[in-house]
Design an enzyme around this catalytic site. Structure first.
Site, PDB file in Angstrom:
ATOM      1  CB  SER A 238       3.419  18.586   6.028  1.00 43.80           C
ATOM      2  OG  SER A 238       2.118  19.265   4.853  1.00 43.80           O
ATOM      3  CE  LYS A 239       3.617  11.672   1.763  1.00 44.52           C
ATOM      4  NZ  LYS A 239       2.742  10.492   1.918  1.00 44.52           N
ATOM      5  NE  ARG A 240      -3.443  15.842   4.825  1.00 43.75           N
ATOM      6  CZ  ARG A 240      -2.865  15.739   5.891  1.00 43.75           C
ATOM      7  NH1 ARG A 240      -3.105  16.330   7.139  1.00 43.75           N
ATOM      8  NH2 ARG A 240      -2.411  14.258   6.186  1.00 43.75           N
ATOM      9  NE  ARG A 241       2.929  23.060   6.135  1.00 43.67           N
ATOM     10  CZ  ARG A 241       3.129  22.604   7.533  1.00 43.67           C
ATOM     11  NH1 ARG A 241       2.416  22.934   8.098  1.00 43.67           N
ATOM     12  NH2 ARG A 241       4.228  21.680   8.245  1.00 43.67           N
TER      13      ARG A 241
END
Ligand code: GLU
Length: 469
Positions: A238-241
């Site tokens: 994921s982009k966030r993680r």
């Protein structure tokens, strides 16, 4: 339609270019090359709230970096989905005219309320037979037939969908705008696409899209859904993680060849006994039917190991050229004019074997190009904490005044000084290294000093002795 296979890559420009997207693009590209087909790049830029021109350019640049661009005749595009809106609406109207679709005037709240009362989620087909025509606020829905839809997927085999699990889905929103499932199919038909190879997350859309293909009287493409990339915890990248942007790896100094090779080993393996293979071998060997069904671990350590391997295999001049962006731009910690290619080429063979990514290079060679070496204070204090450190470094200095200036002679001289005082070479190198390079680690010390030169080496040892006071 001609017999030329036509593949496509259809990214939405809503952020950095994801490594998973890069792998999907490569699959399509390699299949196009393998089958003398066409790779169409279609930018799906219809989500106005999330699209930005910079993301589109990022995709185009990142694809070019991994070798996918218009310099090859197999490449076609980029096309922009937004340019085909009228065409998509016309196809929707055709579906209405042929009875494959109908208008519905329910609001989403009304749909929600009906579902709640019925105790069954989703749209219940309320307007199927109400005979509504187009009008403001009316959405167009596909009339899903009874039965079963079988998607023949080149990676997963036959996947069966019971049509009762698929609601009459929206084709045009109440504002008249086409939704993804429609736009994507209509563009594929318009662009004569014969093979759709894309991310697994689109598999649930596929039975719907296959119905649209058939309802528009077109032959559906061959489908292939490529398994997800996951992180160490087996969670979807994921982009966030996670570090998912291809650009980021490029900017850290992963070389394109290593990136391509590594991406292709995610869920697939070349036939030989090594995973490190050149692009021609991949193009020759790759088969969708051998792609693993389960998700693939995007292992940054392994990517770096691949990259290190690629760096080591390069001729030293090519390695040096690949390093230059890190050595002659503002990525380097010294002013550009202090860089000297000849000096770098002398140390390069020792650096080449010791880095995983090119961004590690400046720190390994900064002692050669900085006007004043920056001393790591903690490393310095540690190296000079032993009682012998200062006097023996002084002896090294005195010996270096007239020793022959090459790494063998320097090493023999230091070894002799150590032997006389019972200090091992490894230990004795520590103060000398930090004095001359500022650090406790780096390329082999005597080779480094050979390149640094006698005067500068002596000057730095003097300064270190003064500092150690
Ligand atoms: N625009 C879609 C996406 O980026 C692509 C869908 C497809 O490849 O069919 O996920």
């Amino acid at each position: 339609m001609s017999g030329t296979p036509r593949y496509r890559f259809a990214p939405s420009p809503t952020g950095y270019f994801h490594v998973g997207g890069a792998r999907t693009a490569l699959y399509n590209w390699i299949l196009a090359l393998q089958n003398d087909g066409v790779f169409v790049l279609r930018i799906e830029d219809t989500d106005e709230s999330r699209n930005e021109p910079q993301w589109t350019q990022g995709i185009i640049d990142a694809l070019a970096w991994i070798g996918i661009d218009g310099t090859d005749t197999h490449f076609e595009g980029p096309y922009f989905q937004s340019a085909y809106a009228a065409n998509q609406v016309a196809a929707a109207e055709k579906l209405f005219a042929s009875g494959h679709a109908y208008y519905c005037d329910l609001t989403s709240e009304q749909i929600h309320d009906r579902a709640k009362i019925a105790g069954r989620p989703g749209y219940d087909g309320f307007s199927r037979d109400r005979g509504l025509t187009a009008g403001p606020g009316r959405s167009l829905r596909f009339r899903v037939p009874a039965g079963v839809t079988v998607v023949h997927d080149e990676v997963r085999g036959a996947v069966e969908f019971d049509n009762t699990t698929i609601e009459d889905f929206v084709l045009l929103r109440g504002n008249g705008k086409p939704v993804f499932v429609l736009a994507n199919v209509v563009d594929d038909i318009t662009m004569n696409i014969t093979h759709v190879v894309r991310a697994e997350e689109h598999l649930p859309n596929t039975p719907k899209q296959q119905m649209i293909w058939a309802a528009l009287g077109a032959t559906p493409p061959s489908w292939a859904h490529v398994p997800l990339l996951v992180n160490e915890q087996r969670k979807k990248l994921s982009k966030r993680r996670d570090k998912v942007a291809l650009e980021q790896y490029r900017d850290e100094g992963v070389v394109a060849e290593a990136m391509v090779n590594y991406l292709m080993t995610l869920g697939w393996a070349p036939t030989g006994d090594t995973e490190i293979v050149d692009f021609a071998t991949i193009v020759k060997d790759f088969k969708l039917s051998s792609v693993n069904h389960s998700s693939a671990f995007f292992d940054i350590k392994k990517l770096n190991a691949f990259n290190g391997e690629y760096l080591r295999q390069m001729p030293v001049e090519a390695f040096s050229a690949a390093c230059e962006p890190w050595l002659t731009s503002d990525k380097a910690p010294w002013p550009a004019d202090r860089f000297d290619r000849g000096v770098f080429l002398r140390i390069a063979p020792h650096v080449q074997t010791r880095v995983a990514v090119l961004s590690e290079v400046p720190a390994m060679v900064d002692f050669l190009f900085l006007a004043d070496v920056v001393i790591d204070a903690a490393a310095f204090d540690k190296a000079f904490s032993a009682e012998w450190a200062r006097p023996l470094t002084q002896s090294i200095h005195d010996r270096f005044v007239d020793v022959e200036w090459n790494h063998d002679a320097l090493k023999i001289a230091v070894e002799a000084i150590g032997a006389a005082s019972d200090v091992k070479l490894g230990k004795l190198q520590a103060p000398l290294r930090v004095a001359t390079t500022g650090r406790s680690v780096g390329p082999p010390l005597f080779e480094s000093l050979e390149v640094l030169g006698r005067n500068e080496t002596l000057r730095r040892i003097d300064a270190a002795l003064a500092r150690a006071g």
